[in-house]
Write an enzyme that holds these catalytic residues in place. Structure first.
Site, short mmCIF file in Angstrom:
data_model
loop_
_atom_site.label_atom_id
_atom_site.label_comp_id
_atom_site.label_asym_id
_atom_site.label_seq_id
_atom_site.Cartn_x
_atom_site.Cartn_y
_atom_site.Cartn_z
N LEU A 1 3.45 6.85 -2.32
CA LEU A 1 4.79 7.10 -2.87
C LEU A 1 4.78 7.21 -4.39
CD1 LEU A 1 6.92 5.05 -0.36
CD2 LEU A 1 7.19 7.48 -0.89
N PHE B 1 0.82 -1.22 0.00
CA PHE B 1 0.00 0.00 0.00
C PHE B 1 0.84 1.27 0.00
CE2 PHE B 1 -0.56 2.77 3.73
CZ PHE B 1 0.32 2.20 4.62
N LYS B 2 2.14 1.16 0.31
CA LYS B 2 3.02 2.33 0.27
C LYS B 2 2.99 3.00 -1.11
CE LYS B 2 5.08 1.49 4.41
NZ LYS B 2 4.29 0.35 4.90
N ASP B 3 2.70 2.23 -2.15
CA ASP B 3 2.62 2.80 -3.52
C ASP B 3 1.52 3.85 -3.64
OD1 ASP B 3 4.64 1.21 -4.69
OD2 ASP B 3 3.24 -0.45 -4.99
#
Ligand SMILES: *Cc1c(COP(=O)(O)O)cnc(C)c1O
Length: 495
Positions: free
Chosen positions: A116, A111-113
């Site tokens: 980011l 989920f960092k995408d």
């Protein structure tokens, strides 16, 4: 309406959204918070007809008020494109009566995408707006997921360079391969002979090194952070909670105004804080269910009002939640202290000096929307196995922690409110733990054999992020001692 940002530790420092994004962290060590949380200025019936990108604009424009319409739209366009393997960007999948909000369809399948992918564009736009001439150098220490997502986000973004430090023997083989095969002229990856804490401390020391700052400036560089404390990561995360509610409405799963619950597998408290901000914007969220793994410092905090990091650090199968200092909790503490920077600063000082602080009963009342619980390693594995047997749907280990905690919540309360679980990683990122949970006999296979097997049993195509690293060339081989980190940075930058 113009939103300004101030530090959680000093109310007198006010900056614009773009300045807050550029700085990352305030000089006093506090985090930037908006001086108010804006109420959504579009209705859910309008939102239910919007794409993800349109929703992103509707939400983000209310927080990033010093960005022009064109600037913000162009950031959104560049971020949420074919890097995601589904046009919906964040699809909702129903399994066993629960809605899983899949936040792992981006380039690095975690989920960092979601944040980011857009942060590099927000940051370079912010630099332009504030007449920053320097090239921005992103320094990141990572225990695995953030490093790759930041590399993918900043690769070949003009005006930036990124340097990632990871513990050479402290990440999973898939995570390491993902990082050392990263393409992009402006990317650097270094394995340090030390652990994650040493990488993190080394990076923090460079941020605080004024001599280094001067040397960099002479060569046209300045540092910035892609860490989850940057408000430029928090705001994009609010979007998908608004989107999830609007999709449920569009599909006729809920009535307009009907409350839902949200369950979030939590580490640094960034993702669940975004859900809390969404609720404050007007999304009808009843309970914010905070799920921890065996590092259950947050569960204890919600139970007792006492935050105590003095305990053993557990290594679990959900490593991105193995954390004892949840940095973003500070933004909630500040708020339940009545937006009182002094009160918050005193508590944070105690956390630094003694590793513990306790909130007042009055502050505790501000936590009534939260429910905290945790799942053991066994419960997490059991949840993956049971859901797979029942429905064929395969959860990753982090999402399974959330699903297990939700079951506990339901058993305790009998609450039948429709519920969205934030699904934070693809099971292909933690294949071994996931497959072992389903059947221990899988353990004899190699990582890529396991990916093939998972693809078969879950009937899901192997994500590009995994296919790519099967054959990808190793492009980064730099290793260094902890004491050499600064020299390595200077060498990369020819300073
Ligand atoms: C980072 C991460 C989390 C924790 O999110 P926070 O915002 O730090 O609470 C959970 N799951 C996965 C897969 C992650 O990468």
């Amino acid at each position: 309406m113009n939103i300004m940002y101030s530090s959680t530790r000093d109310a007198s420092r006010k900056v614009t959204a773009s300045q807050a994004i550029l700085k990352g962290l305030s000089e006093d060590g506090g985090l930037f918070v908006p001086d108010q949380i804006p109420v959504l200025d579009v209705s859910f019936s309008e939102l239910s007809n919007m794409t993800y990108q349109e929703t992103a604009y509707a939400v983000m424009k209310q927080f990033l008020t010093d960005f022009t319409q064109e600037e913000l739209k162009s950031c959104i366009r560049a971020a949420y494109d074919s890097k995601f393997d589904t046009e919906e960007i964040a699809p909702l999948v129903q399994a066993d009566g629960v809605y899983y909000l899949e936040l792992f369809h981006g380039a690095t399948i975690a989920f960092k995408d979601m944040a980011l992918s857009i942060l590099p564009h927000l940051l370079t736009t912010a630099a332009k707006k504030n007449q920053v001439q320097n090239e921005i150098v992103i320094l990141t220490a990572t225990s695995g997921d953030t490093g790759k997502a930041a590399l993918a986000g900043f690769a070949d973004v003009k005006g930036t360079k990124i340097i990632v430090f990871y513990p050479k023997n402290g990440v999973s083989p898939i995570q390491e391969k993902q990082m050392i095969t990263q393409k992009g002229e402006n990317t650097h990856v270094v394995g340090i002979h030390g652990n994650f804490d040493e990488a993190q401390t080394g990076v923090k020391q460079m941020f605080a090194d004024q001599e280094l700052e001067k040397e960099l400036a002479e060569h046209g560089y300045q540092f910035s952070s892609a860490n989850s404390i940057n408000i430029g990561r928090l705001v994009p995360q609010i979007v998908y909670y608004v989107y999830a509610y609007a999709r449920l409405l569009a599909k006729g799963e809920i009535q307009d105004g009907e409350s839902i619950n949200v369950v979030v597998p939590t580490g640094n408290f960034g993702n669940i804080l975004a859900a809390y901000y969404a609720k404050n914007m007007g999304v009808p969220i009843a309970k914010l269910i905070c799920a921890s793994n065996e590092n259950k410092v947050l569960y204890d905090f919600f139970e007792t009002g006492k935050y105590d990091k003095n305990r053993e650090f557990m290594l679990t199968s959900s490593p991105s939640m193995d954390i004892l200092i949840s940095s973003n909790l500070e933004r909630l503490i500040y708020r339940i202290a009545g937006n009182d920077a002094q009160k918050n600063a005193a508590l944070m000082k105690q956390l630094t000096s003694e590793g513990v602080y306790e909130i007042t009963d009055e502050m505790k009342a501000g936590l009534k929307d939260f429910y905290g619980n945790y799942a053991s390693e066994q419960e997490t594995a059991g949840t993956i196995r049971e859901l797979y047997k029942k429905t064929g749907y395969v959860l990753d280990t982090h999402t399974a922690v959330a699903a297990a905690v939700y079951q506990k919540y339901q058993a305790q309360t009998g609450d039948q409110t429709k519920t969205v679980v934030a699904s934070t990683a693809s099971p292909f990122k933690f294949t071994r733990s996931v497959m072992n949970a389903i059947d221990e006999s899988y353990d004899s296979k190699s990582d890529f054999e396991l990916a093939d097997e998972l693809s078969k049993i879950a009937n899901v195509k192997i994500p590009k992020a995994i296919e790519e690293i099967r054959t990808a060339q190793v492009l980064h081989q730099t290793e260094c001692e902890v004491s050499e980190m600064k020299d390595v940075v200077k060498r990369f930058l020819h300073v």
